[in-house]
Each structure stands twice: as structure tokens, then as C-alpha cells.
Write a protein that holds these residues in place. Structure first.
Motif, PDB file in Angstrom:
ATOM      1  N   UNK A  58     -68.318 -83.672  63.985  1.00 43.74           N
ATOM      2  CA  UNK A  58     -69.579 -83.254  63.387  1.00 43.74           C
ATOM      3  C   UNK A  58     -70.265 -82.118  64.145  1.00 43.74           C
ATOM      4  N   UNK A  59     -70.155 -82.119  65.472  1.00 43.57           N
ATOM      5  CA  UNK A  59     -70.903 -81.167  66.271  1.00 43.57           C
ATOM      6  C   UNK A  59     -70.044 -80.093  66.933  1.00 43.57           C
ATOM      7  N   UNK A  60     -68.730 -80.267  66.910  1.00 39.63           N
ATOM      8  CA  UNK A  60     -67.812 -79.322  67.567  1.00 39.63           C
ATOM      9  C   UNK A  60     -68.058 -79.259  69.075  1.00 39.63           C
ATOM     10  N   UNK A  61     -68.428 -80.403  69.659  1.00 42.19           N
ATOM     11  CA  UNK A  61     -68.613 -80.492  71.104  1.00 42.19           C
ATOM     12  C   UNK A  61     -67.327 -81.003  71.742  1.00 42.19           C
ATOM     13  N   UNK A  62     -67.205 -80.743  73.040  1.00 39.70           N
ATOM     14  CA  UNK A  62     -66.058 -81.235  73.814  1.00 39.70           C
ATOM     15  C   UNK A  62     -66.554 -82.363  74.725  1.00 39.70           C
ATOM     16  N   UNK A  63     -66.258 -83.627  74.387  1.00 38.93           N
ATOM     17  CA  UNK A  63     -66.687 -84.739  75.241  1.00 38.93           C
ATOM     18  C   UNK A  63     -66.030 -84.646  76.618  1.00 38.93           C
ATOM     19  N   UNK A  64     -66.708 -85.178  77.612  1.00 31.81           N
ATOM     20  CA  UNK A  64     -66.181 -85.179  78.972  1.00 31.81           C
ATOM     21  C   UNK A  64     -65.853 -86.604  79.409  1.00 31.81           C
ATOM     22  N   UNK A  65     -64.889 -86.715  80.330  1.00 34.71           N
ATOM     23  CA  UNK A  65     -64.393 -88.018  80.755  1.00 34.71           C
ATOM     24  C   UNK A  65     -64.372 -88.089  82.277  1.00 34.71           C
ATOM     25  N   UNK A  66     -64.478 -89.322  82.794  1.00 39.77           N
ATOM     26  CA  UNK A  66     -64.388 -89.498  84.241  1.00 39.77           C
ATOM     27  C   UNK A  66     -62.931 -89.586  84.666  1.00 39.77           C
TER      28      UNK A  66
END
Length: 278
Positions: A58-66
Motif C-alpha cells: 500500500x505504501x511502497x515502504x521498505x520494512x526493516x528487520x533486526x
């Protein structure tokens, strides 16, 4: 993107997961600038697959992970603007993402109020195919197939109740709010809801894994119950759709029957199963 993630002390996750999004975003911007945003940690109580999908889709964001691969309360956004003070861009995107994550939380919390087993009768309202009945009728076929297949697997009769239960619940998440919004999460959400209902672990696992393998090179179902339901699902589709003339052509396979057949072959060969389906 990788450098920006590193500055946040996080990673982008496996490259295959964001490859398509990267191509899409590249086509949308001319002078890309990457910024980092945050959201409230309380949203992480929702299964991370839901949050990842809504951010990417929906937002074209790149989620980040630990470092352990768990979703962090941070994401990267790509902007065409490069102002001296980017705080308004970041804050604006943070305001935009919150309602999306709140929707995901609402769907999840609302879905959990109804047990997965209580949703099964609603499958009578979903047509699987005009000539093959509803999803509820299909579930009954899956139960018969899965238990017969289970008898030929190592656990044999001991696994039959679990194969029957998993086949009964396998499609129940199709009538949930979350899967209605994100069809890609079918099976995944069923796993979470079944676990919340304290279903037996092999049943929980089979609800997700009966869709495996989803594509070439994907993971195979693990354990008798998962294998039994996965084979039942594909064999029912193959037998049913071929019987009504829905045969793949040279360039069209709308029901994914080639993929279903290859899935059966992979499961039998790679799990070293010698089964007689007569």
C-alpha cells in the motif's frame, strides 16, 4: 537502501522479498532519496506478515528487520524530494502509515474474536467453481482425501484425527477480514488464528503448509499431516478441474494446474514417498 538500513542498525531482509518493490519504486522516482521513518512499537503485536504486506503493497515502504529477522518498528521510504530539512517528509509518511497499520491491527483483533472452527460453515457462501461446488463442499472432499493419504504415511492411523482437523480448518481463514483485505495471507493467517485457538501443533502447521510449495523452489510441507493436506488439496484440484474440461493450454493455465501437479511430484520425490493413490 542497504546503507540506510545499516545506519538504522537494521537490515532489509532477504533480497528476494523486496526485489519487485525495488523495481517498482525505481520506476516511480527520478532523483531518489532514502529516509527512515518509525511507527509505534505496539503495532508489532500484530503478525509481522500483515504489517510487512501493508507497508510494501500500500505504501511502497521498505520494512526493516533486526538481526534475528524480526520486524522492527522502522521503515525506509524513497522520495523524489531532497529538502534541506526532510523532517516534514518523514513525519508526513509516518502519519500516513499509522492508519494502515491500525487497520491491520483492527482486522487481526476482530478476526480473533471468532474461532477458526466456527467460521467453517461460512465457506458455504464461497463458490469454489460453478461445477465443483462451494468451498465448504470442497473442504469435505479434502477431509476424505487427507485422511486416506494420512493412512499411507508413517504416522498412519495415529495422525488421522489431526489430518481431518487440519483439512476441516485449512480454508476457514478465507472468510476472515485479514484475508479478505490481503488474499496473499491465506494459510498464514489461518496458522495464527489456529494457534490462538489452541489447535494441535501439527494442525496449526498444516493450515499454513498445505499451500506449500507455492512456487518453484519454495519450501515443502513438513510432517505427515501437512503433507497429507497439501497432497489432498492439489489432487482434488487436479481431478476436479480436469474432470470438467478445465485443462491447461499451451499458454494459459488459469487454475495453476501445472503448478499443482509439479507440487505433488516434488512432495513425493523429495520427501521420498511411495504412495499408491488407488
Amino acid at each position: 537502501l542497504k546503507e540506510a538500513a545499516a545506519r538504522e542498525g537494521a537490515t532489509l531482509g532477504p533480497e528476494a522479498d523486496y526485489d519487485a518493490l525495488l523495481d517498482e519504486v525505481t520506476a516511480l522516482v527520478e532523483m531518489p532519496t532514502v529516509y527512515a521513518g518509525r511507527f509505534e512499537r505496539e503495532f508489532l503485536e500484530v503478525p509481522q506478515e500483515c504489517l510487512i504486506l501493508t507497508m510494501r503493497q500500500n505504501q511502497k515502504y521498505f520494512p526493516l528487520f533486526d538481526a534475528e529477522g524480526r520486524l522492527a518498528e522502522r521503515f525506509l521510504l524513497v522520495s523524489n524530494l531532497r529538502p534541506a530539512d526532510p523532517s516534514r517528509i518523514v513525519q508526513g509518511n509516518e502519519r500516513v502509515v499509522r492508519p494502515r497499520l491500525a487497520d491491520a491491527r483492527f482486522f487481526f483483533e476482530t478476526d480473533r474474536r471468532t474461532k477458526l472452527a466456527d467460521r467453517v460453515p461460512q465457506l458455504a457462501t464461497i463458490v469454489y467453481h460453478g461445477k465443483l461446488g462451494t468451498q465448504l463442499e470442497r473442504v469435505e472432499r479434502l477431509r476424505k482425501l487427507a485422511t486416506r493419504i494420512q493412512m499411507k504415511l508413517p504416522r498412519g492411523a495415529a495422525g488421522m484425527p489431526y489430518a481431518d482437523r487440519a483439512a476441516l480448518l485449512a480454508k476457514a481463514d478465507l472468510v476472515t477480514l485479514m484475508v479478505g483485505e490481503f488474499p496473499e495471507l491465506q494459510g498464514i493467517m489461518g496458522k495464527y488464528y489456529a494457534a490462538a485457538d489452541d489447535e494441535e501443533p501439527s494442525v496449526v502447521r498444516a493450515i499454513e503448509q498445505h499451500y506449500w510449495p507455492r512456487f518453484a523452489g519454495d519450501h515443502l510441507p513438513d510432517g505427515d499431516v501437512s503433507i497429507a493436506v497439501a497432497l489432498a488439496d492439489r489432487l482434488d484440484a487436479l481431478a476436479g478441474l480436469f474432470s470438467i474440461g478445465q485443462v491447461p493450454t499451451g499458454d494459459k493455465d488459469p487454475f495453476g494446474l501445472r503448478r499443482a501437479a509439479l507440487g505433488v511430484i516434488r512432495i513425493l520425490v523429495e520427501r521420498k514417498l511411495d504412495l499408491d493413490f488407488h
